[in-house]
Design a protein around this motif. Structure first.
Motif, PDB file in Angstrom:
ATOM      1  N   PHE A   1       0.829  -1.209   0.000  1.00 24.31           N
ATOM      2  CA  PHE A   1       0.000   0.000   0.000  1.00 24.31           C
ATOM      3  C   PHE A   1       0.861   1.257   0.000  1.00 24.31           C
ATOM      4  CE2 PHE A   1      -1.872   3.327   2.700  1.00 24.31           C
ATOM      5  CZ  PHE A   1      -2.984   3.661   1.942  1.00 24.31           C
ATOM      6  N   ILE A   2       1.915   1.254   0.816  1.00 23.74           N
ATOM      7  CA  ILE A   2       2.800   2.422   0.884  1.00 23.74           C
ATOM      8  C   ILE A   2       3.491   2.658  -0.451  1.00 23.74           C
ATOM      9  CG2 ILE A   2       4.894   3.324   1.980  1.00 23.74           C
ATOM     10  CD1 ILE A   2       4.033   1.853   4.529  1.00 23.74           C
ATOM     11  N   ALA A   3       3.983   1.581  -1.091  1.00 18.78           N
ATOM     12  CA  ALA A   3       4.687   1.728  -2.367  1.00 18.78           C
ATOM     13  C   ALA A   3       3.743   2.099  -3.499  1.00 18.78           C
ATOM     14  CB  ALA A   3       5.418   0.424  -2.704  1.00 18.78           C
ATOM     15  N   ALA A   4       2.497   1.615  -3.444  1.00 15.82           N
ATOM     16  CA  ALA A   4       1.561   1.844  -4.555  1.00 15.82           C
ATOM     17  C   ALA A   4       0.862   3.186  -4.475  1.00 15.82           C
ATOM     18  CB  ALA A   4       0.509   0.727  -4.582  1.00 15.82           C
ATOM     19  N   TRP A   5       0.953   3.878  -3.341  1.00 18.49           N
ATOM     20  CA  TRP A   5       0.192   5.113  -3.175  1.00 18.49           C
ATOM     21  C   TRP A   5       0.651   6.202  -4.148  1.00 18.49           C
ATOM     22  CZ3 TRP A   5      -4.165   5.950  -0.526  1.00 18.49           C
ATOM     23  CH2 TRP A   5      -4.595   7.278  -0.397  1.00 18.49           C
ATOM     24  N   GLY A   6       1.949   6.273  -4.402  1.00 14.82           N
ATOM     25  CA  GLY A   6       2.455   7.331  -5.282  1.00 14.82           C
ATOM     26  C   GLY A   6       2.212   7.078  -6.751  1.00 14.82           C
ATOM     27  N   VAL A   7       1.702   5.915  -7.104  1.00 14.38           N
ATOM     28  CA  VAL A   7       1.414   5.573  -8.493  1.00 14.38           C
ATOM     29  C   VAL A   7      -0.032   5.979  -8.794  1.00 14.38           C
ATOM     30  CG1 VAL A   7       1.548   3.686 -10.198  1.00 14.38           C
ATOM     31  CG2 VAL A   7       2.986   3.644  -8.178  1.00 14.38           C
ATOM     32  N   ASP A   8      -0.444   5.764 -10.024  1.00 11.80           N
ATOM     33  CA  ASP A   8      -1.831   6.029 -10.400  1.00 11.80           C
ATOM     34  C   ASP A   8      -2.782   5.274  -9.469  1.00 11.80           C
ATOM     35  OD1 ASP A   8      -3.886   6.960 -12.439  1.00 11.80           O
ATOM     36  OD2 ASP A   8      -4.195   4.790 -12.490  1.00 11.80           O
ATOM     37  N   PHE A   9      -3.855   5.948  -9.027  1.00 12.08           N
ATOM     38  CA  PHE A   9      -4.750   5.362  -8.021  1.00 12.08           C
ATOM     39  C   PHE A   9      -5.372   4.069  -8.511  1.00 12.08           C
ATOM     40  CE2 PHE A   9      -9.003   4.826  -6.237  1.00 12.08           C
ATOM     41  CZ  PHE A   9      -8.700   4.787  -4.894  1.00 12.08           C
ATOM     42  N   ASN A  10      -5.827   4.053  -9.753  1.00 15.69           N
ATOM     43  CA  ASN A  10      -6.494   2.861 -10.273  1.00 15.69           C
ATOM     44  C   ASN A  10      -5.543   1.671 -10.330  1.00 15.69           C
ATOM     45  OD1 ASN A  10      -8.940   4.201 -10.620  1.00 15.69           O
ATOM     46  ND2 ASN A  10      -8.382   4.904 -12.676  1.00 15.69           N
ATOM     47  N   ARG A  11      -4.336   1.895 -10.841  1.00 11.51           N
ATOM     48  CA  ARG A  11      -3.362   0.798 -10.926  1.00 11.51           C
ATOM     49  C   ARG A  11      -2.953   0.327  -9.540  1.00 11.51           C
ATOM     50  NH1 ARG A  11       1.643   2.276 -14.106  1.00 11.51           N
ATOM     51  NH2 ARG A  11       1.191   4.390 -13.410  1.00 11.51           N
ATOM     52  N   GLY A  12      -2.762   1.279  -8.628  1.00 14.40           N
ATOM     53  CA  GLY A  12      -2.402   0.899  -7.271  1.00 14.40           C
ATOM     54  C   GLY A  12      -3.495   0.106  -6.587  1.00 14.40           C
ATOM     55  N   ALA A  13      -4.756   0.524  -6.772  1.00 16.50           N
ATOM     56  CA  ALA A  13      -5.871  -0.189  -6.157  1.00 16.50           C
ATOM     57  C   ALA A  13      -6.010  -1.591  -6.742  1.00 16.50           C
ATOM     58  CB  ALA A  13      -7.166   0.603  -6.359  1.00 16.50           C
TER      59      ALA A  13
END
Length: 336
Positions: free
Chosen positions: A245-257
């Motif tokens: 979650f911490i690593a994916a937050w800075g990426v596009d929201f849809n891709r991170g989710a």
């Protein structure tokens, strides 16, 4: 005298216990290999225990070599992730109204707990700089692992003679009881080691593929973190999801989710499909007993204790069930 020697020879005792644990884990696999026979003309050809252990170790060697090839880059990436953890936490935009009865300031203090961040950064710096102490610990762990594998191989190959020699001073009844208990205990250890290590490695690889496809940074490091943390039941998967979650937050929201949802789904498949199929039938523990064993193991020996506690508890359950059933059979008051 025995207690004094055990205290002075702690490393040797730990090495022998580790080797016995490993020997018990690989014994069912070796037995499966030796039981396999294929026909050639009128002859049935198979492997004895020596060649079965050699074949198993060769397979493990190939797997380890394939895993070690990208390991330096992945470990370096993991160190960089821990070093940049404060920056990644600052990028998380918390809800202004708070969440779960926590205000925004309270949530930020929880996410930025300084002692934990400092420990993570120090660990990352040690990994990246590959300090002498860290390198020495890695080399020492590899050496102990190789020595444990050699001792375990000797124990498996000569298991019959070793058991006879160890049980020779005891009565015939005790020898019979031990011979009855050895197969279920080795199946318990083998199923746990193969099931946990195998499914954790598969889960880590699938997590790496998912994060790479979704463009999440530190995909290799997070895959390694998932594979290691998943060895700790219940808690490990949650820790890995928080890191993702911490690593994916800075990426596009849809891709991170999407990446976070797929990783969560993979963990559920591993926990509710693979583990009950591969491990649960041999571990003989209900969820409460498993959780209690993890808590006690973590309290006594930290992370290592949490990992090895379930098979030890499963073995204890086998012993308990065996001797309680035997006592009930011998007690005339329990018979109708």
């Amino acid at each position: 005298m025995a207690i004094y020697l055990a205290f002075r020879l702690q490393q040797t005792v730990q090495l022998l216990l580790t080797s016995m644990f490993l020997a018990g884990a690989i014994t069912p696999i070796v037995e499966q290999i030796t039981s396999f026979r294929f026909k050639y003309d009128r002859w049935k050809i198979g492997l004895n225990r020596v060649w079965a252990v050699v074949a198993l170790y060769l397979f493990l060697l190939i797997v380890i070599v394939l895993a070690i090839a990208p390991a330096p880059q992945i470990i370096l990436e993991l160190g960089q992730f821990f070093i940049k953890l404060p920056t990644l936490l600052e990028q998380i935009q918390l809800p202004k109204g708070g969440l779960l009865n926590f205000s925004q300031d309270e949530l930020r203090r929880i996410f930025q707990t300084q002692p934990l961040i400092d420990q993570a950064q120090n660990l990352g710096k040690d990994i990246v700089s590959q300090t002498f102490v860290f390198t020495l610990q890695v080399v020492n762990a590899i050496g102990i692992g190789i020595l444990s594998m050699l001792i375990a191989a000797y124990m498996v190959i000569n298991s019959d003679s070793l058991v006879r020699r160890c049980l020779r001073p005891f009565s015939k009844e005790i020898r019979q009881q031990v011979e009855i208990l050895i197969p279920p205990i080795t199946r318990c250890l083998g199923a746990y080691v193969v099931g946990r290590v195998g499914t954790s490695s598969l889960l880590g690889f699938c997590t790496y593929l998912t994060l790479s496809i979704c463009g999440i940074p530190y995909a290799g490091a997070l895959g390694l973190l998932v594979a290691i943390s998943n060895l700790i039941p219940y808690i490990g998967g949650l820790v890995a999801l928080v890191a993702i979650f911490i690593a994916a937050w800075g990426v596009d929201f849809n891709r991170g989710a999407i990446a976070l949802f797929i990783c969560f789904a993979l963990q559920q498949i591993e926990a509710f499909i693979l583990q009950p199929w591969l491990v649960a039938p041999y571990l003989n523990l209900d969820p409460f007993e498993l959780l209690l064993s993890i808590i006690v193991g973590a309290e006594l020996f930290g992370v290592v204790g949490a990992i090895v506690a379930p098979p030890i508890a499963g073995t204890s359950r086998i012993l308990f069930n065996h001797f309680v059933a035997r006592t009930n059979d011998e007690d005339p008051d329990t018979k109708e």
